[in-house]
Structure formats: C-alpha cells, structure tokens
Design an enzyme around this catalytic site. Structure first.
Site, PDB file in Angstrom:
ATOM      1  N   TYR A 237      37.710  85.773  41.406  1.00  0.00           N
ATOM      2  CA  TYR A 237      38.189  87.128  41.748  1.00  0.00           C
ATOM      3  C   TYR A 237      39.031  87.620  41.668  1.00  0.00           C
ATOM      4  CZ  TYR A 237      40.758  82.829  44.579  1.00  0.00           C
ATOM      5  OH  TYR A 237      41.825  81.878  44.636  1.00  0.00           O
ATOM      6  N   CYS A 419      68.467  59.408  70.821  1.00  0.00           N
ATOM      7  CA  CYS A 419      67.318  58.972  70.232  1.00  0.00           C
ATOM      8  C   CYS A 419      66.919  57.519  69.997  1.00  0.00           C
ATOM      9  CB  CYS A 419      68.763  59.299  68.825  1.00  0.00           C
ATOM     10  SG  CYS A 419      67.937  58.930  67.512  1.00  0.00           S
TER      11      CYS A 419
HETATM   12  S1  IVH Z   1      43.844  86.537  45.438  1.00  0.00           S
HETATM   13  C1  IVH Z   1      47.929  87.072  44.420  1.00  0.00           C
HETATM   14  N1  IVH Z   1      41.356  86.682  46.486  1.00  0.00           N
HETATM   15  O1  IVH Z   1      43.794  81.554  49.406  1.00  0.00           O
HETATM   16  C2  IVH Z   1      46.875  86.798  44.969  1.00  0.00           C
HETATM   17  N2  IVH Z   1      43.173  84.346  47.121  1.00  0.00           N
HETATM   18  O2  IVH Z   1      46.151  82.202  50.016  1.00  0.00           O
HETATM   19  C3  IVH Z   1      46.004  85.495  44.406  1.00  0.00           C
HETATM   20  N3  IVH Z   1      41.773  82.423  48.203  1.00  0.00           N
HETATM   21  O3  IVH Z   1      45.984  80.837  46.772  1.00  0.00           O
HETATM   22  C4  IVH Z   1      44.841  85.008  45.407  1.00  0.00           C
HETATM   23  N4  IVH Z   1      40.132  83.624  48.840  1.00  0.00           N
HETATM   24  O4  IVH Z   1      43.305  79.591  46.885  1.00  0.00           O
HETATM   25  C5  IVH Z   1      42.832  85.611  46.125  1.00  0.00           C
HETATM   26  N5  IVH Z   1      39.129  86.747  47.397  1.00  0.00           N
HETATM   27  C6  IVH Z   1      40.657  85.847  47.364  1.00  0.00           C
HETATM   28  C7  IVH Z   1      39.947  84.433  48.296  1.00  0.00           C
HETATM   29  C8  IVH Z   1      42.101  84.017  47.219  1.00  0.00           C
HETATM   30  C9  IVH Z   1      41.499  82.421  48.623  1.00  0.00           C
HETATM   31  C10 IVH Z   1      43.032  81.637  48.562  1.00  0.00           C
HETATM   32  C11 IVH Z   1      43.432  81.115  46.489  1.00  0.00           C
HETATM   33  C12 IVH Z   1      44.623  82.005  47.253  1.00  0.00           C
HETATM   34  C13 IVH Z   1      45.169  81.627  48.842  1.00  0.00           C
HETATM   35  C14 IVH Z   1      46.286  82.548  48.698  1.00  0.00           C
END
Ligand code: IVH
Length: 720
Positions: A237, A419
C-alpha cells in the site's frame, strides 16, 4: 565464504550487500564461539572474515552499519535479527475516531494547500489491515532486503522470512526501477489462522491468540523454514525509497504495484469529498465481518504526490494521511477489585482487576479507571459488572457499570490518602485530575518506574532489561538510580550464578548495556522521564543543543533561573512555559542534577546530527512569520521553513534571524525594525526557499521525514 573479488572492484551496492552478509556471518560465528562454545571455523578463517569486513568498511565508510562487527559491543547480537536502518523512516498515522475528526483532517488539508472547498483534492480510502508493516527493498528489480518497521527508523532484517511469502514477488521484471521499496502489511487470514492453530494444538504446541499475533510470531521465526509453513500474506500500500521511477499519485503507485504482481486491496477507492470518504468507511465497515482478514479501520490518503510533498509531516505522522478507526470492541465482565498503581512521576492510577475475558481476540484482566473522579462519575464499585472496551494497542478501559446487575449495596471505592508503596501523603492539587504520591524519589515505586522508563525501547532501548528484571535488580539493591545501570557489570558474576540466568543471557544483557552507553542525546533526555518532555520535545532539545555538554550547561543555568536560557527554550517552536517550568523543576533538584552529571561521565552520549539541509539560508535560524500571507497558508509557510532547517518562533527578539512579513503586519514587524532584525517579504522568502527546495527536490521527502519537521506533538506524560 567471503567474496574473493578485489575490494577495489566492488560497487557500492555490492559492498553494502557483502557487509550485510559479513555482519551476519561474523555474528553467527561470534555466537557459536562465545556463547555456545562450539566454533565451526578456525581462528584463521575467522580473522580473514574480519579483515575483509574492515577493508570494505575502510573503502566505503558511509556504509558502516550499526551492526558492523566493529560496532557491536561484546558478542551478543541484541536479537536474532540484524538491525537495519530504513532509508526513509516508516511513519505512523494519526487517528480519527469520529466523523468530525475526518472533517477536520480534510479542512486542515484544504487550509494548508489553500484549496477552496477541496477543489482538485482526491482522497484515497483503503482498509487498514491489522497486521505488521514491512519494507521490501528491490534493487534492479530483485528483492534484496526486507525489514520490519521496528521503531520507524530502524527495523529488523527479515529478508529470509519474507522470501517465503507467495504473494511477494521476488523479481519485479526487466522494467523495474533502480531502487524501489514497497511497503505493506503482512497478515494472516482468519481461516488460515484457525487451521494453523489446530495444527499447533495437535502437535502439543501453544496456540496464538489472534491472527495478528500469529502473523507476528510467524514472521519472527529465526528459522525461515518455519515461516515458510505459516500461511502469511502481504498487502502492498505504500513505498519508501524510490529511484528511477516518477509517480504522481497514490493510485498510480497502486496500479504499478499490481502490475509488478503485488496484492493490492480491492476495496481501495478514490473519493472527492468527505461525504464520499464516510460512505466508503461505512461500506467497508459493513463488510468487515466477511472479509476473511482483520481490519481495524480505513486509511485516507491524499492521492496527489505533489500535494503530499507540500503537506509533509508532523512529528511521526504525515499530514496527508489519517487512520479512521472502527469503534472499539466491547465486552461485559465482573470487576473483582480496584487497586492503584504508582507511576514514575508519582501519578496514582486506579486499576480495575477483572474476571478475565476475551475482547477483540485478546484476553483482558486489567483495565484502567483513569482517576478518582472517573470512578465517582461512573459510580464504579468493586463487585460490579462492567462494560470494558479495547481499541488497538491502547490500554483497555472501563466504559460503564451495568447497574441493573449490581447486587446489594457495595461500598464505594476509597481512594487512598497515603501512597500504598511508601506511605507518603497522596496530593491532588486543586483543579487537577491526577493524584500523586508526594514521596518523590523516596518512593520506591517511582524510582522503579523511572528506571523501567530509562531502559525502555523509546529511551535507552536496552534489550533484555524488561520490567521484571528492573524490579528484580531493584529488589536486590543493585539498581536505584539510572547511574546504577552502568554499574551493573559489577554484579555480572553474581547474576550468572542466579537461577534463571545463564551465562548467555547475562552476557547479552551486559552487551546491550554497553551499547546503550553511547545513546544519542535525545534518547537520554527522554529517558530521564522529565514531565512534559516526551520524545518529540527531547528530540527538539537535543537538536537545539546538539551535544551533552552544551545541553547540561544550559540546564544548570536554567536551574539557577537564567533568563537567557529560558528565552532560548521558549523560542523553540512548540515549547511553552509548561516544558520550561518542568525542566527547571527537574534540574533545580540537586539529586536529579547529580544523576545527569554522573550519566554524562559514565556514558559517551552521542551528539545529535545537525539537520540534513545545512546549505539552506535558514538552517538553524529562527524565523518569525507575521501578517497575512498571500500565496500560501501560514502552516505551509511554517512547514517550508522547518523543512529548510529553520526554527519557527512566535515572538520577535534579538535572537530572531528573519521576520517574514505578509499583509497588515502589526507590532511584530515594528519590533523587528526596532531591533534591526532582517525582514523578508513573502516573495523574498518564497524565492529563497524555492531555490533551496528545488536543489534538494529529490531528497526532500527523505529529508523531511528524517528530520521530522513540524510542530512537536504536545508531549503528555504517559504514566506507567
Ligand atoms: S499507510 C505514512 N496504509 O497502520 C503512512 N498503513 O497506524 C504509512 N496500516 O504502520 C502507512 N493498513 O502498519 C497505511 N492501507 C494502509 C494500512 C496501513 C495498515 C498500518 C501500518 C502502519 C500503521 C499506522
């Protein structure tokens, strides 16, 4: 074993690959020799490997990796996987929980880009997969390195394991760009997870709690043969480093990823308005139960890469994306008892001890009750049936009591006035929600919690020094202040003879402590656990003062109420009076000041690198914007300045380097003239900035993420 090619003939890429290989091989031999006492090569062969490594490092000093055999202290790698620094940091996402948050996100982008009613703005909505993110690096089309996200800057080398995934192409074909890093989520489907658990149970092995844990456990197998048997999948993605391919939108990237053979989620859709975004969110939410894999929300991303570039980042998250989370999962259970926990700053947090129950695939037995007022407001009493909720990684919470199930008239909870750990009075200043133990460092709980924080992952990151060990060492009297961490080697022999501690684990811990001795300044500052000083503020402080000595001299002056340092700090963008007050309070305490001085003597604190953009006229300069800007919004102007290494401040002083003046500028412009501070018109600022941003156009994405420009998120104390 090692490449016999003359070192002079190696390309940089070949050198990097060979160094990585050598680091792994040498670490393996170290382990066999030192830890397992069963070497498999002769001393001469081992020396030859080391010599070749050193010669390559000498020719390519920029490739010297943190895991270089020359940098690793002791013999024990910190884990079975080599650490790799991401070429482009892997960021996280800000969260939206309500529709208003999504509207705010959209409005913020329109304001930043000066777009009227979102004209020309496309947002892509796609499911947020509940797995683990990974970065897959392809050079000349070949998969050469795969890494976990880790802390965003540095992850672990899981190449061999990723190679076993069927839906990860190993070769992108002839037209692949010179370098492309594909990012996405490793996950497990629900049916595959269930079948795998059945097999594990049949084999008498422990099962996994949920698909996400199963994916994590399978990916972190040291033996890739085991990973190969696990049904892992990958959705692509996003991208990291990219060379030799121009893309102008997220949708174009997704098309390209599909063409290369990656799985891209089919529910991804382009939206032209907030209404459409919400409609996609609801449609995806409706399908959640039948998708066959876990998702925990919808991610919205600005489609246009030009816009993304302009929007840049705030702290650790892009301004151009947000995660719209699904509502938390809830369950009803019995509250057996309320206890309290003392955090590192003395905050006393009431905790609900629950009859264990599964919520969203995880067994929950404790939940936070926040504070005294919350317990009263919700009228929570021991023995009650309560609704608890759990969302993502946040601590489970008690939402409400089911009063109709209450039997008898249980006594309300009596919030302790002393405490529970040190018996000091509990104080709660008027107007504050949090009650605190007044014992300060007399209180053992506070000392221990501070130590846990000091060695934790975001602070000194000492592997093998988990909470349990901190508690045990404190109990033994070995650990009382952070200084003692670096004296722990005096107890190594004793520790080796203790139950549960083999020579291997002691050596590993000692090696990890040695590594931490050279922690960067920002990690040390954060590790001190000063109230109001979270990771972002610690980084700003470190970047401002650069090295330990300069910083500690300034802090000592601050303790003596030096007005110069105070003004200096307030000039750091996003630093308010609260941070300054807490820093002052911390350093005015002689005990704290002594600890910091001793740490300075015991450690070789690494200076924090100057911002990458040293060539800019704004590097390390303080810039103030005033008046109405015509061609760009104020947030965008500020982000530009920060990307060029400037510190943006709100007030004009003698130390201000530039004041940028828009229309109707008022008193700040007058003050600048009075003080003789250079004044720039909006156009002059644009010209200077554009000239510089153009010259570093290709690197800009990387620079901005590396340097994390932008306002530091307000640091809130996370009490343990
Ligand atoms: S984009 C700079 N797209 O969500 C943006 N992240 O909370 C990069 N994740 O660490 C992430 N599905 O592990 C993106 N369709 C998606 C996603 C996704 C799951 C996760 C990913 C990231 C986390 C952030």
């Amino acid at each position: 074993m090692s490449d016999p090619r003359p070192i002079d003939e190696l390309s940089k890429l070949e050198a990097a690959q060979e160094l990585a290989k050598l680091a792994r091989i040498i670490a393996d031999h170290d382990k066999r020799y030192y830890l397992e006492d069963s070497p498999t090569i002769s001393d001469g062969e081992y020396d030859a490997l080391r010599r070749r490594n050193d010669a390559i490092e000498q020719r390519f000093p920029t490739l010297i990796h943190k895991d270089s055999p020359n940098k690793r202290v002791g013999t024990a790698p910190r884990s079975g996987f080599r650490k790799v620094r991401h070429a482009v940091p892997m960021l996280s996402l800000a969260n939206a929980f309500k529709q208003e948050d999504v509207q705010d996100f959209y409005d913020r982008i329109c304001r930043f880009l000066s777009l009227k009613d979102g004209a020309g703005l496309t947002i892509v909505a796609e499911p947020k997969i509940d797995g683990l993110s990974a970065n897959l690096r392809y050079e000349q089309g070949q998969l050469v390195l795969a890494a976990t996200r880790g802390d965003g800057r540095e992850g672990e080398d899981i190449t061999a394991n990723i190679m076993t995934l069927d839906d990860v192409p190993k070769d992108l074909g002839a037209d692949a760009p010179a370098v492309v890093e594909v990012r996405g989520e490793v996950y497990m489907r629900g049916d595959d997870f269930a079948a795998m658990n059945r097999r594990l149970i049949e084999d008498g092995k422990p099962e996994f709690a949920n698909p996400r844990n199963a994916a994590a456990g399978s990916l972190r197998q040291l033996d890739p043969k085991i990973t190969a048997e696990r049904p892992l999948r990958f959705f692509a993605y996003s991208h990291g480093a990219l060379e030799g391919l121009a893309l102008d939108s997220h949708m174009a990237l997704l098309d390209q990823l599909r063409a290369w053979g990656f799985s891209v989620n089919e529910l991804t859709q382009a939206c032209q308005s907030v209404d459409e975004m919400i409609a996609v969110y609801e449609a995806i939410q409706d399908q959640r139960a039948t998708l066959g894999y876990d998702i925990d929300g919808v991610v919205y991303k600005v489609d246009d890469y030009g816009f993304q570039e302009r929007l840049g980042f705030v702290a650790r998250a892009p301004r151009w994306a947000i995660a719209h989370k699904f509502p938390a999962e809830r369950a009803v259970t019995r509250l057996n008892e309320i206890t309290v926990q003392v955090g590192r700053t003395g905050a006393i947090t009431p905790v609900a001890n629950l009859e264990p129950i599964t919520v969203g695939g995880v067994v929950v037995s404790r939940a936070t009750l926040h504070n005294e007022d919350e317990i009263k407001r919700k009228d929570i009493r021991p023995g009650d049936w309560v609704v608890i909720q759990r969302a993502g990684d946040v601590i489970p919470q008690v939402v409400e009591v089911q009063l109709d199930k209450r039997s008898g008239d249980p006594a309300p909870f009596d919030f302790p006035r002393l405490c529970p750990v040190c018996d000091s009075p509990v104080e709660r200043p008027p107007g504050e929600a949090v009650a605190r133990c007044s014992g300060g460092l007399i209180c053992k709980a506070q000392r221990v919690e501070r130590l846990k924080h000091f060695v934790s992952r975001d602070a000194l990151d000492i592997d093998g020094f988990g909470d349990k060990n901190v508690e045990a060492f404190a109990e033994l009297g070995w650990l009382d202040s952070p200084v003692d961490v670096f004296q722990l080697h005096h107890h190594a022999d004793e520790l080796r003879s203790m139950e549960g501690w083999g020579a291997t684990s002691v050596d590993k811990l000692m090696a990890a402590i040695e590594t931490a001795r050279r922690a960067p300044l920002n990690r040390l500052i954060f590790g001190l656990g000063i109230r109001q000083v979270g990771q972002a503020s610690a980084r700003l402080l470190a970047r401002y003062y650069t090295d330990f000595d300069t910083w500690s001299v300034a802090m000592r002056k601050l303790a003596d109420c030096d007005a110069g340092v105070e003004a200096e700090l307030l000039n750091i963008d996003s630093f308010g009076q609260a941070v300054v007050v807490e820093l002052q309070r911390f350093f005015a305490n002689d005990g704290n000041a002594a600890v910091v001085a001793e740490l300075g003597a015991l450690m070789e604190v690494e200076a924090v690198e100057a911002p990458a953009d040293t060539g800019s006229p704004f590097t390390a300069k303080t810039v103030v914007f005033t008046g109405t800007l015509e061609s760009m919004s104020r947030p965008e102007a500020k982000a530009w300045a920060e990307r060029l290494g400037a510190k943006v401040s709100n007030s004009v002083s003698k130390k201000t380097n530039f004041v940028v003046i828009g229309g109707d500028a008022g008193s700040k412009a007058t003050k600048a003239r009075d003080l003789g501070v250079p004044i720039l018109s909006e156009q002059e600022f644009r010209d200077m900035a554009e000239r510089k941003l153009k010259t570093s156009a290709n690197a800009s994405n990387e620079t901005s993420t590396n340097e994390e420009p932008g306002k530091a998120a307000p640091d809130t104390e996370t009490s343990a």
